[in-house]
Design an enzyme around this catalytic site. Structure first.
Site, mmCIF file in Angstrom:
data_model
loop_
_atom_site.group_PDB
_atom_site.id
_atom_site.type_symbol
_atom_site.label_atom_id
_atom_site.label_comp_id
_atom_site.label_asym_id
_atom_site.label_seq_id
_atom_site.Cartn_x
_atom_site.Cartn_y
_atom_site.Cartn_z
ATOM 1 C CE LYS A 21 77.823 -0.442 -3.038
ATOM 2 N NZ LYS A 21 76.612 -1.174 -2.813
ATOM 3 C CD1 TRP A 59 75.246 -0.784 -9.439
ATOM 4 C CD2 TRP A 59 74.039 1.075 -9.247
ATOM 5 N NE1 TRP A 59 74.312 -0.987 -8.446
ATOM 6 C CE2 TRP A 59 73.567 0.140 -8.306
ATOM 7 C CE3 TRP A 59 73.421 2.327 -9.312
ATOM 8 C CZ2 TRP A 59 72.508 0.418 -7.431
ATOM 9 C CZ3 TRP A 59 72.368 2.610 -8.442
ATOM 10 C CH2 TRP A 59 71.931 1.652 -7.520
ATOM 11 C CG ASP A 117 80.650 3.756 -9.585
ATOM 12 O OD1 ASP A 117 81.072 3.597 -8.427
ATOM 13 O OD2 ASP A 117 79.446 3.603 -9.899
#
Ligand code: PMP
Length: 357
Positions: free
Chosen positions: A193, A102, A169
């Site tokens: 999440k 990511w 992030d």
């Protein structure tokens, strides 16, 4: 039978959130209307989005500290781009720490817009560790970090010391542990999440950071515009925002981030102790960098995979296959997952060892 949901995202939500969300779709607060068929300008929804924005700041102890919270769309992947659009100046450089797929994606996306530099990387060892003693250049427009590496199961325990704006992030570990969140200038996270379901991303930005932006940015990409419009520049994802609202309220009622951290530590200790003890498995993330959200592990003998998968299936254990690029197993043990699910997984691993070890 309700399954034990170890999915990496979209992932487990608290039961009460699911029930309230389901009810709101059928008949929202006895209004005779569904939440997803009323205007986002309806005062009821305006109250929901504003409460959720406030709750997010409160949970991170950022209330009245000069931060704004937004619910935007496009997933964390769109924030990869929006961050750069807003914060990277024409002649500036952005720094990236590459600790997984990511963060690699974030840095690739940024490279389409301007100059970036990879400040540190753990790619050389398949992202199995978090780089240490990172020297951050002082001339950066911002430094981008991914706090938790969802795929490979590593997590920053300490963040680099730097005076440049820190962008993080936190998609897979927001609200999971207590940090001094004032260290960050911009935090973003996809909701699916620890903060709700997919369709919405939470962005928390220090207002001061945006004051220095001089360039013109298309409205939909502009954090300033979204703040000015109180996260209602365009139609928000109403259902996803509502699920975030319910999830954040649940978090608060469950004792907030500190309580989540205690619970998450207990779950992580349990699963990692078993990975280390069990003769049939091994973990590849460096021990001190192990994630408290995504525990990755592998079979020493891959030919036993079908047997282990069958045992898991029989016990209603769902979603522990590793990411398609990483293989192996990954138990995502987000806030809403109860310790009893982890206990069950550990029992299954022990049973498996007794049978096949
Ligand atoms: N960053 C991290 C750390 C993630 O785990 C994910 C998704 N799992 C993303 C970014 C991408 O999020 P999205 O799919 O919402 O764009």
């Amino acid at each position: 039978m309700k399954k034990h949901n170890f999915s990496s995202g979209p992932s487990i939500l608290p039961d009460e959130v699911l029930q309230k969300a389901a009810q709101a779709v059928l008949n929202f607060n006895d209004s005779g209307l569904s939440l997803i068929e009323i205007s986002h300008r309806d005062p009821t929804f305006v109250h929901i989005i504003n409460s959720a924005r406030n709750q997010a700041l409160e949970l991170l102890k950022l209330k009245n500290k000069g931060y704004s919270a937004l619910f935007l769309q496009g997933g964390a992947s769109l924030e990869f781009v929006r961050v750069t659009y807003n914060l990277l100046s024409a002649n500036g450089t952005a720094g990236y720490i590459n600790t997984g797929n990511w963060s690699n994606n974030a840095q690739n996306e940024a490279s389409y817009f301007g100059k970036i530099v990879e400040v540190a990387s753990s790619k050389n060892k398949n992202y199995s560790y978090i780089p240490k003693n990172i020297q951050v250049p002082s001339n950066l427009d911002y430094l981008h970090i991914t706090s938790n590496n969802t795929i490979y199961g590593t997590q920053f325990k300490e963040f680099p010391q730097t005076d440049v704006p820190l962008v993080c992030d936190m998609s897979s570990d927001i609200f999971s542990r207590v940090l001094d969140f004032t260290k960050f200038d911009l935090i973003y996270a996809c909701a699916q999440k620890n903060a709700g379901t997919s369709g919405v991303n939470l962005v928390i930005v220090k207002n001061e950071l945006l004051e220095r932006i001089k360039k013109t940015i298309p409205n939909i990409m502009s954090y300033k515009k979204h703040i000015e419009k109180e996260s209602m520049y365009n139609t928000p994802s109403v259902f996803s925002v509502y699920v975030s609202y319910l999830t954040l309220n649940w978090l608060k009622d469950s004792g907030g981030v500190a309580a989540m951290e205690r619970k998450n530590r207990a779950k992580a200790n349990l699963i990692y102790s078993e990975i280390d003890r069990n003769n049939l498995f091994f973990g590849n993330a460096v021990v001190e960098d192990r994630s408290t959200m995504n525990a990755t592990f592998f079979l020493k003998d891959e030919s036993l995979a079908a047997h282990f998968n069958t045992l898991c299936l029989k016990e209603g254990i769902y979603g522990i296959n590793g990411h398609r690029t990483a293989g192996g197993y990954r138990a995502s043990i987000y806030n809403a997952l109860s310790i009893t699910s982890v206990q069950l997984l550990v029992q299954v691993m022990q049973h498996f060892e007794t049978k096949f070890g």
